[in-house]
Each structure stands twice: as C-alpha cells, then as structure tokens.
Design an enzyme around this catalytic site. Structure first.
Site, PDB file in Angstrom:
ATOM      1  N   LYS A 112      10.792 -15.374  -2.804  1.00  6.80           N
ATOM      2  CA  LYS A 112      10.695 -13.957  -2.416  1.00  6.80           C
ATOM      3  C   LYS A 112       9.640 -13.796  -1.328  1.00  6.80           C
ATOM      4  CE  LYS A 112       8.032 -10.759  -4.848  1.00  6.80           C
ATOM      5  NZ  LYS A 112       7.137 -10.030  -3.960  1.00  6.80           N
ATOM      6  N   ASN A 113       8.446 -14.373  -1.524  1.00  6.85           N
ATOM      7  CA  ASN A 113       7.346 -14.111  -0.594  1.00  6.85           C
ATOM      8  C   ASN A 113       7.444 -14.906   0.694  1.00  6.85           C
ATOM      9  OD1 ASN A 113       6.486 -12.273  -2.430  1.00  6.85           O
ATOM     10  ND2 ASN A 113       4.824 -13.528  -3.242  1.00  6.85           N
ATOM     11  N   CYS A 123       3.533  -3.514  -6.135  1.00  7.32           N
ATOM     12  CA  CYS A 123       2.870  -3.593  -7.444  1.00  7.32           C
ATOM     13  C   CYS A 123       1.493  -2.930  -7.388  1.00  7.32           C
ATOM     14  CB  CYS A 123       2.708  -5.046  -7.855  1.00  7.32           C
ATOM     15  SG  CYS A 123       4.284  -5.822  -8.248  1.00  7.32           S
ATOM     16  N   ARG A 141      -5.254  -2.398  -2.598  1.00  8.60           N
ATOM     17  CA  ARG A 141      -4.338  -2.971  -1.599  1.00  8.60           C
ATOM     18  C   ARG A 141      -4.427  -2.241  -0.247  1.00  8.60           C
ATOM     19  NH1 ARG A 141       1.165  -5.114  -4.198  1.00  8.60           N
ATOM     20  NH2 ARG A 141       0.736  -6.857  -2.791  1.00  8.60           N
ATOM     21  N   ASP A 172      -0.549 -14.719  -8.531  1.00  6.66           N
ATOM     22  CA  ASP A 172       0.749 -14.261  -9.034  1.00  6.66           C
ATOM     23  C   ASP A 172       1.131 -14.909 -10.359  1.00  6.66           C
ATOM     24  OD1 ASP A 172       2.336 -13.869  -5.773  1.00  6.66           O
ATOM     25  OD2 ASP A 172       0.875 -12.682  -6.883  1.00  6.66           O
ATOM     26  N   ARG A 220      12.672  -7.031  -9.097  1.00 10.07           N
ATOM     27  CA  ARG A 220      12.221  -7.099  -7.701  1.00 10.07           C
ATOM     28  C   ARG A 220      12.001  -8.541  -7.273  1.00 10.07           C
ATOM     29  NH1 ARG A 220       7.039  -4.451  -6.593  1.00 10.07           N
ATOM     30  NH2 ARG A 220       7.539  -5.394  -4.576  1.00 10.07           N
TER      31      ARG A 220
HETATM   32  C1  EPZ Z   1       1.090 -11.178  -0.820  1.00 12.59           C
HETATM   33  O1  EPZ Z   1       0.622  -9.858  -0.979  1.00 12.59           O
HETATM   34  C2  EPZ Z   1       2.178 -11.347  -1.864  1.00 12.59           C
HETATM   35  N1  EPZ Z   1       3.261 -10.410  -1.596  1.00 12.59           N
HETATM   36  C3  EPZ Z   1       1.613 -11.087  -3.254  1.00 12.59           C
HETATM   37  O2  EPZ Z   1       2.650 -11.324  -4.206  1.00 12.59           O
HETATM   38  C4  EPZ Z   1       0.474 -12.076  -3.506  1.00 12.59           C
HETATM   39  O3  EPZ Z   1      -0.117 -11.790  -4.758  1.00 12.59           O
HETATM   40  C5  EPZ Z   1      -0.580 -11.953  -2.394  1.00 12.59           C
HETATM   41  O4  EPZ Z   1       0.040 -12.133  -1.104  1.00 12.59           O
HETATM   42  C6  EPZ Z   1      -1.701 -12.965  -2.538  1.00 12.59           C
HETATM   43  O5  EPZ Z   1      -1.172 -14.256  -2.540  1.00 12.59           O
HETATM   44  C7  EPZ Z   1       4.186 -10.719  -0.648  1.00 12.59           C
HETATM   45  O6  EPZ Z   1       4.095 -11.737   0.015  1.00 12.59           O
HETATM   46  C8  EPZ Z   1       5.302  -9.752  -0.460  1.00 12.59           C
HETATM   47  P1  EPZ Z   1      -3.090 -10.090   0.539  1.00 12.59           P
HETATM   48  P2  EPZ Z   1      -0.400  -9.226   0.126  1.00 12.59           P
HETATM   49  O7  EPZ Z   1      -3.010  -9.267   1.757  1.00 12.59           O
HETATM   50  O8  EPZ Z   1      -0.043  -9.697   1.473  1.00 12.59           O
HETATM   51  C9  EPZ Z   1      -7.019  -7.518   0.267  1.00 12.59           C
HETATM   52  C10 EPZ Z   1       4.061 -10.850  -6.004  1.00 12.59           C
HETATM   53  O9  EPZ Z   1       3.862 -10.669  -7.213  1.00 12.59           O
HETATM   54  N2  EPZ Z   1      -6.603  -6.933   1.550  1.00 12.59           N
HETATM   55  O10 EPZ Z   1      -3.328 -11.552   0.651  1.00 12.59           O
HETATM   56  O11 EPZ Z   1      -0.489  -7.768  -0.122  1.00 12.59           O
HETATM   57  C11 EPZ Z   1      -6.179  -7.017  -0.879  1.00 12.59           C
HETATM   58  O12 EPZ Z   1      -6.638  -5.777  -1.353  1.00 12.59           O
HETATM   59  C12 EPZ Z   1       3.119 -10.223  -4.994  1.00 12.59           C
HETATM   60  O13 EPZ Z   1       4.997 -11.530  -5.520  1.00 12.59           O
HETATM   61  C13 EPZ Z   1      -7.486  -6.113   2.231  1.00 12.59           C
HETATM   62  O14 EPZ Z   1      -8.602  -5.870   1.784  1.00 12.59           O
HETATM   63  O15 EPZ Z   1      -1.775  -9.905  -0.338  1.00 12.59           O
HETATM   64  C14 EPZ Z   1      -6.313  -8.098  -1.925  1.00 12.59           C
HETATM   65  O16 EPZ Z   1      -7.500  -7.890  -2.648  1.00 12.59           O
HETATM   66  C15 EPZ Z   1       2.004  -9.430  -5.635  1.00 12.59           C
HETATM   67  N3  EPZ Z   1      -7.084  -5.565   3.416  1.00 12.59           N
HETATM   68  C16 EPZ Z   1      -6.456  -9.357  -1.073  1.00 12.59           C
HETATM   69  O17 EPZ Z   1      -6.791  -8.920   0.252  1.00 12.59           O
HETATM   70  C17 EPZ Z   1      -5.841  -5.818   3.938  1.00 12.59           C
HETATM   71  O18 EPZ Z   1      -5.533  -5.298   5.038  1.00 12.59           O
HETATM   72  C18 EPZ Z   1      -5.191 -10.195  -1.012  1.00 12.59           C
HETATM   73  O19 EPZ Z   1      -4.174  -9.427  -0.422  1.00 12.59           O
HETATM   74  C19 EPZ Z   1      -4.965  -6.653   3.223  1.00 12.59           C
HETATM   75  C20 EPZ Z   1      -5.368  -7.205   2.034  1.00 12.59           C
END
Ligand code: EPZ
Length: 417
Positions: A22-23, A116, A121, A304, A396
C-alpha cells in the site's frame, strides 16, 4: 455495517500470498501524474486507499483501469489540478499529489489530508520543501493552494525523515530545472521504490537507499511498466498472527530484504523464520517471549507494526515494553485490547504489557488501520467469539484479512451486522 467475527483459539498452518505494498503503490500512482502518457503498475493491492487514489486521478481527468492486480493509468487527458475535498479527506496520501500536480501544471489545490488519527500529523515539512523549490503556498482553513511559475532545483534539508515529505520533495524535484539534493531524506523501502519508479520514467537520481538523495530534474519522461514489491507491514501482521496462534506459515511474496528490523524483533520474541528472496517460512511452537522494543524511522522497528506487537505482547510469557517514537497518539488500540483481557498500561509514549493467555473474546472497535489489524490478531488468541467493528479502517490497507487468515485455519469471517 460489516463486522469481523473470530472464534479463537486455533493454530495456523499453510500459505498466504502477500499483497502488493500500500505505502509503495500510493506514491507511485501520484508520481504517474508527472508524465503525459500511460503507466502500468503491477502487483497493485485491491484496497480502499488504492480505489480512493484512482477516484482522485479520474476526477483530475486521468483514465484508470484496475484488472486483477494490474493498474493502467492514462494521464493524457489530465486537466484538473484541484483534489476533490471529499476524496482528499479519506487518506493521508492525498497530500502527495501536490508535488506532481505542481510539476505538471505549476499549480495545485488540495485539502488538509485525512488518514489514520494517530497523532497531529502536520504537513509543515511537505510545504517547506515545496516552498524551497520555488512554490508560493497559501493555506486558508482546510484549503492548501500552491503555485510556482518555475520549480528550481535546490538543497533541501528535512528536520525529520518524513516519508511523505520526502516523497513530495522527490516528485517536485523531478519536475524542477536543475539538481535538487534532499538531505535527511527518509530511508523507508517505499522511498527506494518511488526512486526506482521515477528512474524508470527517466529521472536520474543518485544516492537511492541513503539519506542524501540527489535528483537531476527536468528530463523528458516516458511510458513505463513497473511492479511494486510485497507489503512488508501486511507480512509482519501475519507473522504477528502466527505468533499469537501458533503453527507454521509460508508468506509468498514477502519483501524479506525490506524486513530486517521487523524480523530481528520477531525472532527475539521466539518466532522461527527461514528467509528466501521472495518468501518467509515461519514457525511458532510456544507463546511469545516478552519483548523490549522501540519504533523508529527505517531501518528501526516500523511504527506500523507497533499495534500488532501490542497484541503479541498481550499473550507473551512475561512483561514487555513497547516504545512509540514516531506518532505521538498511536496507542489508542490499547484500550480496545484491554476489553479483550490484555494487561496494558501506557505512560509517556511507552506501553507496559503483562502477558496472559488466552485473552477473552469481546466486542471491540477499530479506530485506525493498524489498530484494527491488532484487534484481529488478539481475536486469534481469545477464548470464545470476538466481534471487531470498524472494518472500513482495515479495508484501507488489507485486501481481505478474513480470506487470508481463514485460508490457513483461522475461524474468521466478515458478516453484515
Ligand atoms: C507514512 O505516513 C505511511 N503512510 C504511514 O503508514 C507510516 O506510519 C509513516 O509513513 C511512517 O513510516 C503512507 O505511506 C501512506 P511521516 P507519513 O511523514 O508520510 C511528522 C499505515 O498504517 N511529520 O514519516 O504521514 C509526523 O507528525 C500508515 O500504513 C511532521 O512533523 O509519515 C510524524 O510524527 C500510517 N511534519 C512523523 O513525522 C510533516 O510535514 C512521521 O510522519 C510530516 C510529518
């Protein structure tokens, strides 16, 4: 509403084909917009988030055809640059359309993304990267508008290795004139997959797999056929199911080269795993050993799988500690697991779990995608019947969790309530 019903406790035995990631597929679908032509993606999972992304691409003017697990995207009639709010609100990945739409139309509009509820986020890192590449950003309430007469390659530094922000930056940099260096890039396998896809379309990228990615943007792109790997989180989920139920499984199509951190933790908890390039043979002969693990950016243990490991720890032979360092509110599932008899206390981002066996079947509700998978896992180790509501969350990211687990002996089914 659909409810998952499970009759525990039964051991598992047999083979499960692991669906496409998915990701990995969602950013690849978004990146397809960079090219005016046709893209074929193979090993696409039939999950809600893919259907939603297809709806968004079609609303923008693309043609999408999903036949089994092969997706054709034709972007030659792409004409819109505004993501419909109704669809953008359904998943986090909608934010990743900003980069490619900016690259294609020099403008894009979307809403603050859904997905989620596992923390605040924010999207500040996404917007900062696009601004540094030359975009003007206007946020009004939930609406985000970006414009750039010209995207110019530059040096970007991510203060946190955000997966989504790295993906957005990569896609915008692919369209920018000149060279972009992304320092502090995320190193999740899904980033490497996106880089390989961009390369296949004609973008030159150096440093793939590392935290410094150098993108040579502005090249003409070409039609491609591309295959996404198996889903490492789905594979990890089914290993968690095996660990609570006992037995032995063969996971066909598991991306073992992307699972080192996961497999180290599962082996420490007693899961016997034999690895081949495209499959995992796993056996679980007794209750799991207690664990002490901490989630973190790749290659650390994936956030995850934290919820699933809560369920595994709930039946372990002793007291476990599980620390969540990525999403500040990703322990919501602990409350539902406690309704099934789990002994969990959460303090300052760490869950302390005292294992007991078996758990007690119960009526519970999934609050997010991976939390739902954790409740299914716990149901496999619960006496009596467990009923799990909130199937939409699970659909999802899991093509058919009932089909997969019942094929290896679980008494699990999806019923209309
Ligand atoms: C991706 O989410 C995945 N989703 C998530 O999988 C996964 O948990 C996550 O990466 C971490 O590996 C998809 O790929 C669709 P991040 P993403 O930006 O991109 C902070 C699942 O269950 N952050 O790496 O949203 C954020 O708050 C899902 O399949 C900022 O502060 O993750 C978090 O604490 C859930 N500012 C951390 O970084 C930003 O602009 C990690 O978020 C962006 C993120």
């Amino acid at each position: 509403m659909s409810v998952i019903r499970i009759q525990g406790v039964r051991s598992l035995e047999g083979e499960i084909g692991i669906q496409g990631s998915k990701n990995a597929v969602l950013p690849v679908m978004a990146a397809s917009l960079l090219h005016n032509g046709t893209i074929v993606i193979k090993n696409v999972p039939q999950i809600q988030d893919v259907f939603c992304m297809m709806e968004i691409l079609e609303a923008l003017g693309c043609e999408c055809q999903l036949k089994q697990h092969e997706l054709l995207i034709d972007t030659r009639r792409l004409r819109e640059s505004q993501v419909p709010v109704r669809l953008g609100k359904q998943m986090r990945s909608s934010i990743m359309l900003l980069g490619p739409l900016l690259g294609r139309f020099h403008k894009a509009k979307t809403c603050y993304p859904g997905g989620c509820v596992i923390g605040r986020r924010p999207i500040d890192l996404h917007l900062l990267a696009l601004r540094q590449l030359g975009a003007d950003i206007d946020c009004e309430g939930e609406q985000i508008t970006v414009r750039a007469d010209k995207l110019q390659g530059t040096d970007l530094r991510l203060s946190f290795p955000s997966v989504g922000a790295t993906e957005n930056a990569l896609m915008a940099a692919a369209a920018a004139k000149g060279v972009t260096r992304i320092y502090g890039a995320a190193r999740e396998p899904e980033i490497e997959v996106l880089c390989r896809f961009l390369e296949a379309m004609g973008v030159r990228i150096d440093g793939i797999g590392g935290s410094l990615l150098t993108v040579h943007g502005g090249e003409r792109l070409q039609d491609v056929e591309f295959r996404v790997p198996g889903d490492r989180i789905v594979a990890g989920t089914y290993l968690g199911a095996l660990m609570v139920a006992g037995g032995e499984l063969c996971l066909l199509g598991a991306p073992t080269d992307h699972m080192a951190g996961t497999l180290t933790a599962l082996r420490q908890a007693g899961c016997l795993c034999k690895l081949y390039p495209d499959r995992i043979y796993a056996r679980m002969k007794e209750r799991p050993q207690p664990m002490d693990l901490s989630t973190g950016p790749y290659p650390e243990f994936p956030t995850d799988l934290q919820s699933v490991m809560l369920a595994v720890a709930s039946v372990a032979q002793g007291r476990s500690r599980i620390r969540e360092t990525v999403f500040e509110e990703r322990f919501a599932t602990a409350g539902e697991l406690k309704k099934m008899g789990a002994d969990i206390s959460v303090e300052e981002g760490t869950a302390y779990v005292t294992g007991g066996y078996p758990l007690a079947g119960g009526e519970v509700c999934a609050a997010d995608l991976r939390g739902g998978a954790a409740l299914v896992t716990a149901g496999l180790a619960s006496e009596g019947e467990s009923r799990i509501h909130g199937y939409f969350h699970i659909s999802r990211g899991y093509e058919d969790i009932c089909r997969d687990l019942s094929a290896v002996g679980a008494a699990i089914s999806l019923k209309e309530d």
